[in-house]
Design an enzyme around this catalytic site. Structure first.
Site, mmCIF file in Angstrom:
data_model
loop_
_atom_site.group_PDB
_atom_site.id
_atom_site.type_symbol
_atom_site.label_atom_id
_atom_site.label_comp_id
_atom_site.label_asym_id
_atom_site.label_seq_id
_atom_site.Cartn_x
_atom_site.Cartn_y
_atom_site.Cartn_z
ATOM 1 N N CYS A 279 -16.783 70.354 -8.162
ATOM 2 C CA CYS A 279 -17.141 70.004 -9.913
ATOM 3 C C CYS A 279 -18.723 70.795 -10.457
ATOM 4 O O CYS A 279 -18.872 71.579 -9.559
ATOM 5 C CB CYS A 279 -16.641 69.213 -9.705
ATOM 6 N N ASP B 185 -12.186 61.932 -3.149
ATOM 7 C CA ASP B 185 -13.073 61.574 -1.621
ATOM 8 C C ASP B 185 -14.135 60.770 -2.620
ATOM 9 O O ASP B 185 -15.145 60.195 -2.596
ATOM 10 C CB ASP B 185 -13.306 62.567 -0.922
ATOM 11 N N ILE C 271 -14.721 91.392 2.611
ATOM 12 C CA ILE C 271 -15.121 92.646 1.776
ATOM 13 C C ILE C 271 -15.906 93.780 2.394
ATOM 14 O O ILE C 271 -15.549 94.363 3.730
ATOM 15 C CB ILE C 271 -16.774 92.449 0.943
#
Length: 672
Positions: free
Chosen positions: A2, A104, A302
């Site tokens: 976050c 968590d 990639i």
């Protein structure tokens, strides 16, 4: 995973504006688009906010942060993942703790309450940035993970302590000034930052493995930073003789520790994929993840249109060997500089190579494919001696008994072993910085190319800034920021790895090569090699278990010998980089077009950062037929940095960030 933010006023009677907290969450919407939350304690002048990316406990209301317990006695906002949390929750539950969520992150405040700060932090395993307010002791605590995988910035401005997961989060607060510092600008132009600093005046980072503790006293803030963990290599005198070491013990230990680290990072309530290049690190993580799951693992690769830098063939062989579902995204020269400005908005610092742009495009691709979490290979080279610079330092400074003729042969081998990184990861010519040499006996090879690049910087600075910085010694500034107790008495290879971990790993690989490019597209990257249990074991590896003869990462290769295809097991370290601009006419033209926009005399004068004549001379030197290829690689980096500081000025100084944050909050419907 976050984004967090917060404000702590020196005056506890001064209320925190809720909408400012919401705006600080909105400006980092990319880190947490799944919801937001905020809390204030008006009688204590403190408030937190949080932008959520839901990965564990997907219930929008139950998992919403900030968390509070005991009527606000403890308040937390957490970014990142804390592994082994199920075992810890079970233990705490057996001791009478009642959890309200399955997250968590909730265990942070319970551990803090039960164990106290110093003991609680020992249980935090993973990548995290934690904010905690303790009402009883009236103190704010910030905690950053041991390697700096997750970012966390802070500043003191207008009687307030302001923190957040990104610089733009701090700048969304109208109390926080936005201006380049002279030394920050200097280090942006030479690539290597002073640990704990940023490009901007009075904006600092919580150092990896550190806590920042903020308290109030007589209307003022008392701020201190304390270390709780470090990469502590044994003293050379404490290491047993190489002849007495049990090779199989180290091989089995690495295998066991790494398997556990990977398995912990597969824990999620959403699908977990892998990043896969042609190096052994990401191949190992894919192999272990595939062995731990019944369904095929999704692997994202990639590819570049330059054969010298493309690794898709080897990555494809690994994917086929473990039955992975591989997705290859091939990039051409036009893709990279077209997205350079966006990459810098997220990196919030300059970048020397467009690999950061490639990572930005990859994370976008992965997000569109429906994934939020990937397991990555970062950290392996740092623990097991994988970079060319480590080999050079070990054999030039670690084998004092080697005959001179053999030393010269090793020097030649090292210089020829990876020509692609000459000028970037290895200096074209030996650089001897007196401050590093005094502190550790030699100048680490990993910093030499950037200390060499620093020679160009004074001529690039605006004359007024150049005058103020005329006596500045960048090597001394970096050396002084390191803990010399962690270097004294160590083996040269240990010293070289420690310096890299504190500079290039945290300031480059884990920022514009890691978190910032992944989270730009709401992607959580989990690097099992940076599990601190594995790292503590790896710190005790004998040097020859890391680099044995000409083989780097020897113990890692041996521990995973049965997992890797033969071509990978035998392959020499290859630096995963995007092609430098000068290697492709189309890419060079794209870079020049961006330079024309940002390095014009008018733009340079407007920003007040650079000297137009110095800029012109760099391009003139780069385009000279007499300039060696390695110097061109170095100058590619310098040009990227020149463009970069101009872009940063445009996006973070010239742009009204508080207004932009308000606009984003309105756009997302986030209101106090």
């Amino acid at each position: 995973m976050c984004g967090i933010a917060g404000i702590f006023h020196a005056d506890p009677t001064r209320k925190v504006d809720p909408q400012t907290l919401v705006n600080m969450a909105a400006i980092q919407y990319h880190r947490g688009p799944d919801g937001f939350g905020y809390r204030t304690q008006d009688d204590r002048g403190v408030g937190f906010s949080h932008a959520r990316l839901s990965i564990i406990d997907l219930d929008e209301n139950r998992g919403r942060q900030p968390f509070c317990m005991d009527n606000g006695e403890i308040m937390t906002a957490v970014n990142g993942e804390l592994y082994d949390y199920k075992r810890i929750r079970t233990d705490l539950t057996s001791r009478g703790v009642k959890f309200r969520t399955k997250s968590d992150s909730e265990m942070v405040m319970h551990l803090y309450q039960r164990e106290g700060l110093e003991d609680a932090v020992k249980h935090f395993r993973g990548e995290f940035a934690i904010s905690l307010y303790d009402r009883k002791h009236d103190r704010l605590i910030l905690i950053r993970d041991r390697f700096g995988i997750k970012p966390l910035y802070f500043t003191e401005a207008n009687g307030s302590f302001v923190f957040g997961s990104e610089l733009k989060v701090l700048f969304a607060n109208p109390d926080v000034p936005r201006q380049f510092s002279d030394d920050g600008l200097y280090h942006q132009l030479m690539q290597t930052m002073v640990p704990g600093t940023t490009a901007f005046e009075d904006i600092q980072q919580v150092k990896p493995g550190h806590m920042v503790i903020v308290e109030r006293a007589h209307g003022k803030l008392k701020i201190r930073q304390e270390k709780y963990w470090d990469m502590d290599f044994p003293l050379a005198s404490e290491r047993p003789p190489e002849s007495e070491t049990d090779e199989e013990y180290w091989i089995e230990g690495v295998r066991d520790q790494l398997m556990e680290a990977v398995q912990l990072r597969l824990e999620a309530d959403v699908p977990v994929a892998c990043y896969l290049s042609g190096g052994i690190d990401s191949c190992i993580t894919l192999g272990l993840a595939s062995a731990s799951q019944q369904a095929p693992v999704k692997a994202f690769t990639i590819g570049f249109d330059n054969d010298d830098y493309d690794e898709t063939a080897i990555a494809r062989e690994m994917a086929e060997s473990v039955g992975a579902d591989q997705d290859i995204m091939t990039l051409d020269a036009n893709h990279l500089y077209d997205n350079f400005e966006e990459a810098l908005w997220h990196a919030e610092r300059t970048i020397y190579n467009t690999l950061g742009v490639a990572k930005l495009l990859m994370s976008r691709h992965v997000n569109k494919a429906g994934y939020k979490v990937v397991v990555t290979g970062e950290g392996s080279d740092e623990l097991f001696g994988g970079y060319p610079a480590f080999r050079r330092d070990m054999f030039l400074h670690g084998l004092d008994t080697l005959p001179e003729a053999d030393r010269q042969a090793w020097q030649q081998m090292l210089n020829e072993s990876n020509e692609l990184v000459s000028g970037a990861m290895l200096a074209e010519d030996e650089v001897n910085d007196p401050d590093f040499t005094q502190m550790m006996g030699f100048t680490p090879s990993c910093l030499q190319p950037w200390l060499a690049a620093a020679d160009h910087v004074p001529g690039l600075l605006h004359p007024k800034r150049r005058e103020r910085m005329q006596d500045y010694k960048p090597g001394k500034a970096i050396a002084n920021a390191l803990d010399d107790d962690m270097l004294e008495g160590r083996h040269p290879l240990d010293k070289a790895q420690y310096v890299w971990i504190k500079t290039m790993l945290e300031g480059q690989i884990l920022t514009w090569g890691g978190d910032r490019m992944d989270m730009a597209n709401s992607m959580e990257a989990r690097p099992p090699f940076l599990d601190h249990h594995l790292a503590e074991f790896a710190a005790h590896l004998p040097p020859t278990m890391r680099i044995k003869g000409k083989t780097e990462k020897y113990v890692l290769r041996e521990s995973m010998k049965g997992l890797l295809p033969k071509v990978l097991y035998e392959r020499e370290k290859f630096a995963f980089m995007a092609p430098p601009a000068h290697t492709d006419p189309v890419k060079w033209a794209a870079m020049k077009a961006l330079a024309d926009r940002y390095l014009s005399p008018e733009k340079v004068a407007e920003a007040g950062l650079l000297d137009p004549e110095g800029v012109r001379q760099v391009f003139e030197l780069h385009e000279s037929e007499d300039t060696p290829a390695a110097t061109q690689v170095q100058l590619d980096a310098v040009i990227n940095h020149m463009i970069g500081v101009q872009v940063l000025h445009d996006k973070f100084v010239a742009t009204d960030i508080p207004a932009l944050a308000r606009q984003k909050a309105e756009e997302f419907g986030w209101h106090a």
